[in-house]
Design an enzyme around this catalytic site. Structure first.
Site, PDB file in Angstrom:
ATOM      1  N   TRP A  20       0.883  -1.188   0.067  1.00 28.57           N
ATOM      2  CA  TRP A  20       0.083   0.019  -0.011  1.00 28.57           C
ATOM      3  C   TRP A  20       0.757   1.270   0.066  1.00 28.57           C
ATOM      4  CZ3 TRP A  20      -3.347   1.924  -2.254  1.00 28.57           C
ATOM      5  CH2 TRP A  20      -4.666   2.635  -1.812  1.00 28.57           C
ATOM      6  N   LYS A 171     -13.271  -4.080   9.810  1.00 34.98           N
ATOM      7  CA  LYS A 171     -13.918  -4.915   8.588  1.00 34.98           C
ATOM      8  C   LYS A 171     -12.975  -6.197   8.110  1.00 34.98           C
ATOM      9  CE  LYS A 171     -10.896  -3.592   5.543  1.00 34.98           C
ATOM     10  NZ  LYS A 171      -9.964  -4.382   4.905  1.00 34.98           N
ATOM     11  N   ARG A 235      -5.996 -10.390   1.966  1.00 36.13           N
ATOM     12  CA  ARG A 235      -5.312 -11.200   2.637  1.00 36.13           C
ATOM     13  C   ARG A 235      -6.170 -11.674   3.820  1.00 36.13           C
ATOM     14  NH1 ARG A 235      -1.029  -7.135   1.846  1.00 36.13           N
ATOM     15  NH2 ARG A 235      -2.737  -5.709   3.222  1.00 36.13           N
ATOM     16  N   GLU A 261      -3.977  -8.090   8.836  1.00 35.00           N
ATOM     17  CA  GLU A 261      -4.142  -7.330  10.050  1.00 35.00           C
ATOM     18  C   GLU A 261      -5.392  -7.743  11.015  1.00 35.00           C
ATOM     19  OE1 GLU A 261      -2.009  -5.139  11.212  1.00 35.00           O
ATOM     20  OE2 GLU A 261      -1.104  -3.702   9.870  1.00 35.00           O
TER      21      GLU A 261
HETATM   22  N1  LIG Z   1      -2.383  -3.652   0.645  1.00 36.14           N
HETATM   23  C1  LIG Z   1      -3.627  -3.126   0.526  1.00 36.14           C
HETATM   24  O1  LIG Z   1      -4.449  -3.483   0.041  1.00 36.14           O
HETATM   25  C2  LIG Z   1      -4.015  -2.276   1.864  1.00 36.14           C
HETATM   26  C3  LIG Z   1      -3.345  -2.203   2.840  1.00 36.14           C
HETATM   27  N2  LIG Z   1      -3.795  -1.378   3.989  1.00 36.14           N
HETATM   28  C4  LIG Z   1      -3.222  -1.458   5.281  1.00 36.14           C
HETATM   29  O2  LIG Z   1      -1.809  -0.905   5.184  1.00 36.14           O
HETATM   30  C5  LIG Z   1      -0.938  -1.244   6.184  1.00 36.14           C
HETATM   31  C6  LIG Z   1       0.213  -1.797   5.236  1.00 36.14           C
HETATM   32  O3  LIG Z   1      -0.106  -2.739   4.450  1.00 36.14           O
HETATM   33  P1  LIG Z   1       0.582  -3.304   3.257  1.00 36.14           P
HETATM   34  O4  LIG Z   1       1.306  -2.491   2.425  1.00 36.14           O
HETATM   35  O5  LIG Z   1      -0.318  -4.233   2.463  1.00 36.14           O
HETATM   36  O6  LIG Z   1       1.407  -4.511   4.068  1.00 36.14           O
HETATM   37  P2  LIG Z   1       2.849  -4.761   3.646  1.00 36.14           P
HETATM   38  O7  LIG Z   1       3.094  -6.307   4.488  1.00 36.14           O
HETATM   39  O8  LIG Z   1       3.130  -5.313   2.138  1.00 36.14           O
HETATM   40  O9  LIG Z   1       4.108  -3.572   4.103  1.00 36.14           O
HETATM   41  C7  LIG Z   1       4.026  -3.454   5.407  1.00 36.14           C
HETATM   42  C8  LIG Z   1       5.159  -2.647   5.592  1.00 36.14           C
HETATM   43  O10 LIG Z   1       5.199  -2.010   7.234  1.00 36.14           O
HETATM   44  C9  LIG Z   1       6.628  -2.166   7.388  1.00 36.14           C
HETATM   45  N3  LIG Z   1       7.044  -2.526   8.513  1.00 36.14           N
HETATM   46  C10 LIG Z   1       6.536  -3.256   9.467  1.00 36.14           C
HETATM   47  N4  LIG Z   1       6.962  -3.444  10.608  1.00 36.14           N
HETATM   48  C11 LIG Z   1       8.162  -2.423  10.547  1.00 36.14           C
HETATM   49  C12 LIG Z   1       8.825  -1.856  11.517  1.00 36.14           C
HETATM   50  N5  LIG Z   1       9.080  -2.630  13.029  1.00 36.14           N
HETATM   51  N6  LIG Z   1       9.526  -0.940  11.225  1.00 36.14           N
HETATM   52  C13 LIG Z   1       9.751  -0.187   9.802  1.00 36.14           C
HETATM   53  N7  LIG Z   1       8.812  -0.847   9.168  1.00 36.14           N
HETATM   54  C14 LIG Z   1       7.903  -1.682   9.392  1.00 36.14           C
HETATM   55  C15 LIG Z   1       7.190  -3.094   6.299  1.00 36.14           C
HETATM   56  O11 LIG Z   1       8.579  -2.682   6.234  1.00 36.14           O
HETATM   57  P3  LIG Z   1       9.785  -3.754   5.524  1.00 36.14           P
HETATM   58  O12 LIG Z   1       9.218  -3.377   3.943  1.00 36.14           O
HETATM   59  O13 LIG Z   1      10.996  -2.810   5.623  1.00 36.14           O
HETATM   60  O14 LIG Z   1       9.344  -4.846   6.071  1.00 36.14           O
HETATM   61  C16 LIG Z   1       6.479  -2.743   4.995  1.00 36.14           C
HETATM   62  O15 LIG Z   1       7.111  -1.731   4.346  1.00 36.14           O
HETATM   63  C17 LIG Z   1      -1.695  -2.501   7.031  1.00 36.14           C
HETATM   64  O16 LIG Z   1      -2.220  -1.877   7.984  1.00 36.14           O
HETATM   65  C18 LIG Z   1      -3.002  -2.758   5.748  1.00 36.14           C
HETATM   66  O17 LIG Z   1      -4.113  -3.108   6.729  1.00 36.14           O
HETATM   67  C19 LIG Z   1      -4.787  -0.502   3.746  1.00 36.14           C
HETATM   68  C20 LIG Z   1      -5.305  -0.508   2.313  1.00 36.14           C
HETATM   69  C21 LIG Z   1      -5.038  -1.213   1.477  1.00 36.14           C
HETATM   70  O1  LIG Z   2      -7.809  -3.338   3.295  1.00 29.91           O
HETATM   71  C1  LIG Z   2      -7.740  -3.449   2.197  1.00 29.91           C
HETATM   72  C2  LIG Z   2      -8.540  -3.166   1.261  1.00 29.91           C
HETATM   73  O2  LIG Z   2      -9.228  -2.028   1.478  1.00 29.91           O
HETATM   74  C3  LIG Z   2      -6.866  -4.564   2.250  1.00 29.91           C
HETATM   75  O3  LIG Z   2      -7.411  -5.816   2.729  1.00 29.91           O
HETATM   76  P1  LIG Z   2      -6.166  -7.077   3.115  1.00 29.91           P
HETATM   77  O4  LIG Z   2      -5.272  -6.316   4.050  1.00 29.91           O
HETATM   78  O5  LIG Z   2      -7.307  -7.977   3.581  1.00 29.91           O
HETATM   79  O6  LIG Z   2      -5.590  -7.535   1.833  1.00 29.91           O
END
Ligand SMILES: NC(=O)C1=CN([C@@H]2O[C@H](COP(=O)(O)OP(=O)(O)OC[C@H]3O[C@@H](n4cnc5c(N)ncnc54)[C@H](OP(=O)(O)O)[C@@H]3O)[C@@H](O)[C@H]2O)C=CC1
Ligand SMILES: O=C(CO)COP(=O)(O)O
Length: 314
Positions: A20, A171, A235, A261
């Site tokens: 994201w 959700k 996920r 999450e």
């Molecule tokens: N993917 C999606 O479709 C969506 C996701 N979200 C929310 O956004 C958030 C991130 O999701 P997403 O990008 O998919 O997850 P990812 O698992 O792809 O990425 C997580 C990120 O968090 C970083 N991170 C985790 N722990 C630490 C730490 N201790 N210190 C520094 N960096 C850290 C990771 O860093 P590193 O790369 O260095 O490991 C990585 O960049 C979540 O809460 C998710 O629910 C919201 C909307 C849409």
């Molecule tokens: O929050 C999300 C879409 O809005 C992403 O969902 P997941 O973390 O379940 O992939």
């Protein structure tokens, strides 16, 4: 993608190079902003990335939010900088939301929550989507709205940051249950009942927290619930689906790309609901399933055979 309204080019720091974080960075970049992404494994330091930032976007998964906020705390952050949090989770120790952690760490800065039905894989493909930016500061929300709005990404403002943040967070647990529902092939009626009763449960929890009911009927609540509960790209949905197909949680999480999450959120919610005596039957069954206390079929039976009751009892 075309930027809808021209705004001066802003300096945007994105923290977290996950799915994201990189998705949002691409949207801002396509809109003509100067974007730097920070990852703990990257070559740029946090100090370099946030220097001169107009907006600092945290796309860190829940487990890392406090740690990164604490690291940033010691750095010279521009007073004009707005913090934007997109994390959908809850901190186990404090039951804080990510925006509460950012606001507590940076009390004089504006904090904006960005949340909505935004499966990052679809955004990557430039499919159209909409989202919500919510803040106690109208100016901050409008700034973030301008940074991300484009012909492919429609951004609404909202004045209930807690409701918007909780919608995206709660959700995820219902998405796990929906994955189970589809994995067991329970049909469309069952899925409609689950998602609708899931929304009732989200509103009940949100109201206890102080969020507005109507926020849960918008994009960040119902909208995200529909997207996540119906897409194999989610996920959280995948966790439930694969458990229904007989895999263990450990096996699933070992192979899952990115963060689900809802697994952690479910545990935190159970803790909160017990303390406050809130009825969260769907979350409770998801919790028991994740803990290995019930099978998917037993969880379903428990839900279907609860005491009969009126539809509305918030
Ligand atoms: N993917 C999606 O479709 C969506 C996701 N979200 C929310 O956004 C958030 C991130 O999701 P997403 O990008 O998919 O997850 P990812 O698992 O792809 O990425 C997580 C990120 O968090 C970083 N991170 C985790 N722990 C630490 C730490 N201790 N210190 C520094 N960096 C850290 C990771 O860093 P590193 O790369 O260095 O490991 C990585 O960049 C979540 O809460 C998710 O629910 C919201 C909307 C849409
Ligand atoms: O929050 C999300 C879409 O809005 C992403 O969902 P997941 O973390 O379940 O992939």
């Amino acid at each position: 993608m075309t930027n809808l309204k021209s705004t001066n080019s802003k300096s945007i720091a994105v923290l977290g190079a996950g799915a994201w974080g990189t998705g949002l960075a691409s949207i801002a970049e396509a809109n003509g902003h100067q974007v730097s992404i920070w990852s703990r494994y990257g070559s740029e330091t946090l100090a370099e990335v946030v220097e001169n930032a107009d907006a600092i976007v945290s796309a860190i998964s829940m487990k890392g939010v406090r740690e990164v906020a604490t690291q940033l705390h010691g750095l010279p952050i521009p007073p004009k900088a707005v913090f934007v949090t997109v994390t959908k989770g809850l901190e186990p120790e404090t039951i804080s939301t990510p925006s509460q952690i950012w606001q507590e760490t940076f009390p004089i800065h504006a904090v904006v929550v960005l949340s909505g039905p935004n499966l990052s894989k679809e955004i990557e493909m430039e499919l159209p989507a909409a989202t919500v930016v919510a803040s106690r500061s109208k100016d901050a929300a409008e700034l973030v709205q301008l940074v991300f709005s484009s012909s492919r990404f429609r951004v609404y403002t909202n004045s209930d940051p807690l409701g918007v943040e909780l919608g995206g967070t709660l959700k995820n647990v219902i998405a796990i249950a929906s994955g189970v529902c589809d994995g067991l092939q329970l049909g469309t009626n069952a899925k409609a009942a689950l998602v609708t009763r899931g929304l009732t449960e989200m509103v009940r929890i949100g109201n206890f927290w102080g969020a507005k009911t109507e926020t849960f009927y918008g994009l960040s609540g119902l909208g995200d619930l529909l997207a996540t509960c119906n897409s194999p790209l989610s996920r959280n949905y995948q966790v439930g689906y694969q458990m229904a197909c007989g895999k263990t949680l450990t096996e699933i999480l070992t192979h899952l790309q990115g963060t689900a999450e809802g697994v952690n959120t479910c545990r935190v919610l159970m803790q909160r609901a017990k303390q406050r005596n809130i009825s969260i039957p769907i979350t409770e069954q998801v919790y028991r399933l994740l803990e290995g206390e019930v099978t998917p079929q037993q969880a379903l039976d428990e839900l279907m055979l609860r005491d009969i009751k009126p539809e509305y009892s918030y």
